[in-house]
Structure formats: C-alpha cells, structure tokens
Design a protein around this motif. Structure first.
Motif, short mmCIF file in Angstrom:
data_model
loop_
_atom_site.label_atom_id
_atom_site.label_comp_id
_atom_site.label_asym_id
_atom_site.label_seq_id
_atom_site.Cartn_x
_atom_site.Cartn_y
_atom_site.Cartn_z
N ASP A 1 0.84 -1.20 0.00
CA ASP A 1 0.00 0.00 0.00
C ASP A 1 0.87 1.25 0.00
OD1 ASP A 1 -2.39 -1.53 0.11
OD2 ASP A 1 -2.11 -1.79 2.27
N LEU A 2 1.92 1.25 0.81
CA LEU A 2 2.81 2.40 0.87
C LEU A 2 3.56 2.57 -0.45
CD1 LEU A 2 4.10 4.67 2.53
CD2 LEU A 2 5.81 3.01 3.33
N ALA A 3 3.97 1.46 -1.06
CA ALA A 3 4.73 1.53 -2.31
C ALA A 3 3.91 2.12 -3.45
CB ALA A 3 5.23 0.14 -2.69
N ARG A 4 2.58 2.00 -3.37
CA ARG A 4 1.71 2.54 -4.43
C ARG A 4 1.28 3.98 -4.15
NH1 ARG A 4 -0.88 -2.83 -4.41
NH2 ARG A 4 -2.25 -2.02 -2.78
N THR A 5 1.54 4.46 -2.95
CA THR A 5 1.07 5.79 -2.55
C THR A 5 1.87 6.89 -3.26
OG1 THR A 5 0.46 4.96 -0.36
CG2 THR A 5 0.70 7.34 -0.60
N GLN A 6 1.18 7.86 -3.81
CA GLN A 6 1.82 9.00 -4.47
C GLN A 6 1.84 10.21 -3.53
OE1 GLN A 6 3.06 8.84 -7.98
NE2 GLN A 6 2.97 6.77 -7.14
N THR A 7 2.47 10.02 -2.38
CA THR A 7 2.61 11.09 -1.39
C THR A 7 4.02 11.02 -0.80
OG1 THR A 7 1.93 9.77 0.53
CG2 THR A 7 0.17 10.82 -0.77
N ASN A 8 4.36 12.03 0.00
CA ASN A 8 5.68 12.07 0.60
C ASN A 8 5.91 10.99 1.66
OD1 ASN A 8 6.67 14.16 -0.95
ND2 ASN A 8 6.09 15.76 0.50
N GLU A 9 4.84 10.28 2.05
CA GLU A 9 5.03 9.16 2.97
C GLU A 9 5.74 8.00 2.27
OE1 GLU A 9 2.08 10.95 2.94
OE2 GLU A 9 2.83 11.93 4.76
N ASN A 10 5.62 7.96 0.96
CA ASN A 10 6.30 6.92 0.18
C ASN A 10 7.74 7.36 -0.03
OD1 ASN A 10 7.34 5.23 -1.79
ND2 ASN A 10 5.53 5.31 -3.10
#
Length: 578
Positions: free
Chosen positions: A433-442
C-alpha cells in the motif's frame, strides 16, 4: 573535494610530526598515520583528530601538550582550515573556511554525471580491484520469488557502487541447469504434457506443482506438434527427462532474464552448470583436493576434510555410487572465478545458505585461495504486507508472490528502492500500500519529488536563462566554469547544511562499496531530499536579487545532479515531472 581536503590535512599533520621530531620536541621514532573524524557536534569543527591522545603515552607528555607541539609545527596553508583549537583532553579541532562549501558545490556543477565517482577501488598498482559478484542465480525450475528479487536489487546496486568507486566489476548469474532438479523438472513437464493429451496421471510428490509447468506443457505441444511429442514420449525414460528438463529450464531461464531486464538488472554472463560439468572441472577439483591431502575414503565415498578449515563437519564429495554431490560443481565454479583473474569473489545468496558458506570457504582455502578473497552476503526473507496483513498466497489464488507480479503491482522504482532500504541480512517487510502511494510518505516518491521539484523550478519564467549557464563542461574547467556564481551569498543554515551534505556523496559511495552496504545510498537519498525540501521552504529561490537567485539556482542544480546520480546507482528513475 571533501576527501581531497581531508587527505591534505592528514598529510600536513604527518609532516608536522616529522618537523617536531627534527626540532627535538617529539621523540618518535615511529608515528601513527594521522586520521580525521567528523565531530558529532558541529560546534567542534569540521574535522577532529585524536593524534595527540595516541602519542601522549609513548612521548611521555600530557595529550594537550602534545597537541600544542603539533599545532606549532602544522602548516595549514592551502588546506581551507581557518581555525584550530585544542579541546577536551587533547583533541585537535579544525574549522574550515565556509567558502570551501561554495567551491565544492561549484565542482558538482562541473562534474555533472561524473559527480560521486572516485578511484577508491584502485589498487596500489593503479588498477581497479577485479571483483565478480554472483547474484540472483535462481534455479531455472520456476519463476523468481521475492527473496531473489531482493538479491537482484542488492547485487545490481552493489555492482553500480563498485563501478562508481573505481573497481573492475563483473556481474554473473549461475544457472543450475544440471543435476537431479532438472531431471525432476523434466519428469514434471512430461506428466503435464501427458495430462494435456488426456492421460489421467498424478504428479509425483517431489514434482514442481506450480501451474507454470502446465503452461510450459501447452507451449511445448504447440511448438513441436502432436506427432513429434508422441514419438518423444515413447523414447527411453532418462533421455525423455533430460530433453524435457533442459527445454523447460531454458524456457524458465529466458523468462527470468526478460523479467530481470524489466527490473533493470543485467548480467555480463549467464554461467551454465551443465557446461561446467561437461568441461570436466568438477573431476579436476576432487583430484586437486586429493593430491593436496585433503580427502579420505570412508564406506566407499570420498570425503573432504573440511573441518580442518573451520567447517562444522566433513563433506562428502563423491558418493559410494560414484555420483558427485552438488558441492563439487560449486567448488569448481568458484575456482573457475579465481582462474579467470578475479581477485574478490562475492556471492549474494538466499537465507537458507548459511551452512553453505563455511564449506565453500573451506574448499577454497584447501585449494590455496585466501579466505578473505571469498565473501558471502545473505539476502534475508521478504514479507509482503497488504492492508497491514501478510500476503502469502499465489497470484492464481488472488494474490502474488513473484517478481514479475510485483513489478506489475508497484513498478520497478518502488520495488528496487524498498528492497534497498534495509541491510540485506535483515528481514524486510514490504508494504504494498505504501509503495503505491503517491505522497511524501512513500520514500521513493519523496526522493523523486525533490528531483522533479527542482526540474519544475528550472522551467519557471525567470529561471531558464539563469539556469542555462550553470552546467560545466568538464573537470578540467573546474576553476573557470560558473565563476560568476557568488556562493558566499548562501548563508542561511539550510543552505549551509545542504551544501555540506552534497559534499559527502563521493565518500558515501566509496564507503558503501567498501562496506558492501547499498542501503546507505537510500538513506543518503532520503536525507538529501529532506535537506532540499527544508531549504526550499525557508529560502525563496527566485527574487529581484539576481545574484542571490543565481546562487540559489546553482545550489538547486547541484542538488538535482546529486539526486539523479544517486537514483541511477539505485536503478531508479529520476522523473522531471510528477
């Protein structure tokens, strides 16, 4: 430039010791080579040395007194050192003129794609250490799973680091296309072919049960046709298993190569175990070990006395039925690597290979190779997480476990970056889920966004004309290029921190290669991106002050260069738009 400054200061410290001895203020006769460390507290300077503390006892002087002697004889002209001090029990702290950071940043602009490269891996003769890295080496009996995907990212990045640090590096994949596993693969394929032809057969217990073998059976029938396949099925059993096994192994190997190329991993050679066996090298290895007195016979089998070289038990080389154990071709393969002139042999192996290391190192020592010239990096297990829960089923059951499916799910950039975020010998949780996120959390998005943000800035009105003149044309022009940039205007703490961190990159690359720690580069990339974002938030890049704007754009350009070079080493793209 940082390393050059450090080397120059160390040289002057060594000269100061000799000068003090000539003046009779230090006795000697043998002085240690001076070393420098970066103090944890920036208030203690840019570099510090404990040389005086080391010399205090043999010189029979107080450490601070020794430090005073050293400083009296220390010539710091041309070293960028602007201030020195004796601190604590006798440390010598050295503060650099802040102007050196501007010159270091200017050097990045001149170096461009070459920034970060060094000659750290060169030997005393001036030649690069010749390193061979064997990695992935997935059995050609099925698709690659995640631990092999991790090995691919680690191995490829480590090779990139070796190359950047001046080593001669060779990438190799060892194809286990011989032995019992290929016979079992051939038998499995035959059963699947017969099932396709309507025969009611069950797979043997030791067979490969994945549905990919059924896909291979269909392909085989389509390729060769019913008549030819029927004739093959009527042939001798061993010939059938060998034919089917070799064909299936090559299909799987070809598929592995295709997926690895999509993953950004290439090899200089795919080395066939079958060809090694046919060359007779395994037999020669056993003969060599015997002639050196390292084997004995027991109950009709030939044993290697590996306990004499630190293994926990002796190993069978040739069984009582005359068959060699799997370790013999492996020993021959590693000897083959040294015979090809490689001075350092590195294997990246899966988590089930801990016992393998001692027996292989023992065999190579018995053959006369230094133990330290053979290294093994263990790539630990990967656990996929989705919705916070572990993923353990295959894709055919609704979830995936192969490298190919992972690439379809998260892409090459996220896959490689995530695999490289921890030391290979640590277990890794891969958060889909994190790997697909397009935010600075990734993490990978965070780093790529810093690069894209700079590219966007350079495209802004008012920036293009200034930015166009920033790129140098080669190291030979280091003193002349970008001479109009006044880096002394960059005084904000965020600017100083960013320039300082940029200067660390060549040393970080060399250290990551020397310590075999590619994960250091993802950490460096994240820290650099964080420093840039902090600078961008605090400092307005484009303003009516043309000189300041030009200086800040130069810093942005240098940061973009460093980020792009790091991402290239990691095998990750550096997008200009996001």
């Amino acid at each position: 430039m940082r390393q050059a400054i450090k080397d120059r200061i160390c040289q002057r410290l060594n000269q100061a010791l000799e000068s003090a001895r000539a003046a009779g203020e230090l006795v000697g006769p043998d002085f240690p080579q001076a070393g420098l460390e970066r103090p944890k507290d920036k208030g203690h300077g840019d570099w510090a040395t404990n040389l005086a503390l080391i010399l205090a006892k043999p010189e029979r002087k107080a450490p601070r007194a020794v430090a005073g002697v050293i400083l009296r004889h220390l010539n710091l002209e041309g070293t960028w050192v602007s201030q020195t001090e004796i601190a604590g029990p006798g440390f010598i702290n050295l503060h650099l003129d802040p102007a050196w950071l501007g010159e270091s940043t200017r050097w990045i602009l001149v170096q461009g794609e070459a920034y970060g490269r060094s000659e750290a891996g060169r030997s005393e003769s001036g030649r690069g250490q010749k390193v061979i890295v064997e990695f992935v080496s997935a059995n050609p009996t099925g698709p690659m799973v995640l631990v092999q995907a991790r090995s691919g990212a680690v191995g490829d990045t480590l090779c990139n680091l070796f190359d950047a640090a001046g080593y001669e590096v060779w990438r190799e994949f060892y194809v286990n296309d011989a032995g019992n596993q290929i016979r079992v693969l051939g038998r499995t394929l035959e059963v699947r072919i017969r099932q396709q032809l309507g025969e009611a057969l069950e797979l043997p217990e030791e067979a490969y049960h994945g549905e990919y073998v059924t896909d291979l059976a269909r392909r085989y029938l389509e390729l060769f046709g019913l008549e030819a396949v029927t004739a093959q099925l009527a042939g001798p059993e061993e010939a059938r298993y060998d034919r089917f096994g070799q064909w299936a192994a090559e299909q799987n190997r070809s598929s592995q190569e295709r997926v690895l190329l999509e993953y950004g991993v290439r090899f200089d050679r795919w080395f066939s175990e079958r060809s090694l066996r046919q060359s007779g090298e395994p037999e020669k290895v056993v003969s060599q070990l015997t002639s050196r007195g390292h084997t004995y016979e027991q109950e009709g089998a030939v044993w290697f006395r590996s306990t004499a070289f630190g293994d926990d038990k002796d190993r069978v080389l040739r069984k009582s039925d005359g068959e060699y154990t799997y370790v013999v071709p492996d020993i021959a393969y590693h000897q083959n690597k040294f015979a090809r002139g490689f001075t350092q042999v590195i294997d990246i192996l899966g988590p089930d290979h801990h016992g393998y290391v001692a027996r292989m190192r023992a065999a190579l020592q018995a053959l006369g190779y230094p133990a330290e010239n053979f290294e093994v990096i263990i790539s630990q297990q990967v656990r996929l997480l989705k919705g916070g829960e572990p993923v353990s089923m295959s894709k055919r059951a609704g979830q995936f476990i192969t490298l190919e499916d992972l690439l379809k799910e998260v892409g090459r950039d996220a896959a490689r970056f995530f695999f490289l975020m921890r030391s290979p010998d640590s277990h890794l949780d891969f958060d889909l889920d994190l790997a697909r996120t397009q935010t600075n959390e990734n993490p990978v998005f965070y780093v790529q966004y810093a690069h894209a943000r700079i590219c966007s800035l350079m495209r802004q009105e008012g920036a293009e004309s200034l930015a166009a003149s920033l790129t140098g044309s080669g190291a030979e022009n280091a003193g002349a290029e970008n001479a109009g940039i006044n880096f002394s205007r960059l005084t904000d703490p965020s600017e100083i921190d960013l320039m300082d961190y940029l200067s660390l990159l060549p040393g970080e690359i060399a250290s990551a290669a020397a310590s075999r720690e590619p994960q250091r580069m993802t950490r460096y990339a994240l820290d650099l991106a964080g420093l840039f974002h902090a600078f961008y938030t605090r400092c307005r890049v484009l303003s009516d002050d043309t000189e300041l704007s030009r200086s800040r754009l130069a810093l942005c350009s240098a940061t973009r260069t460093a980020l792009k070079n790091i991402l290239r080493l990691l095998g990750v793209s550096a997008p200009e738009r996001m």
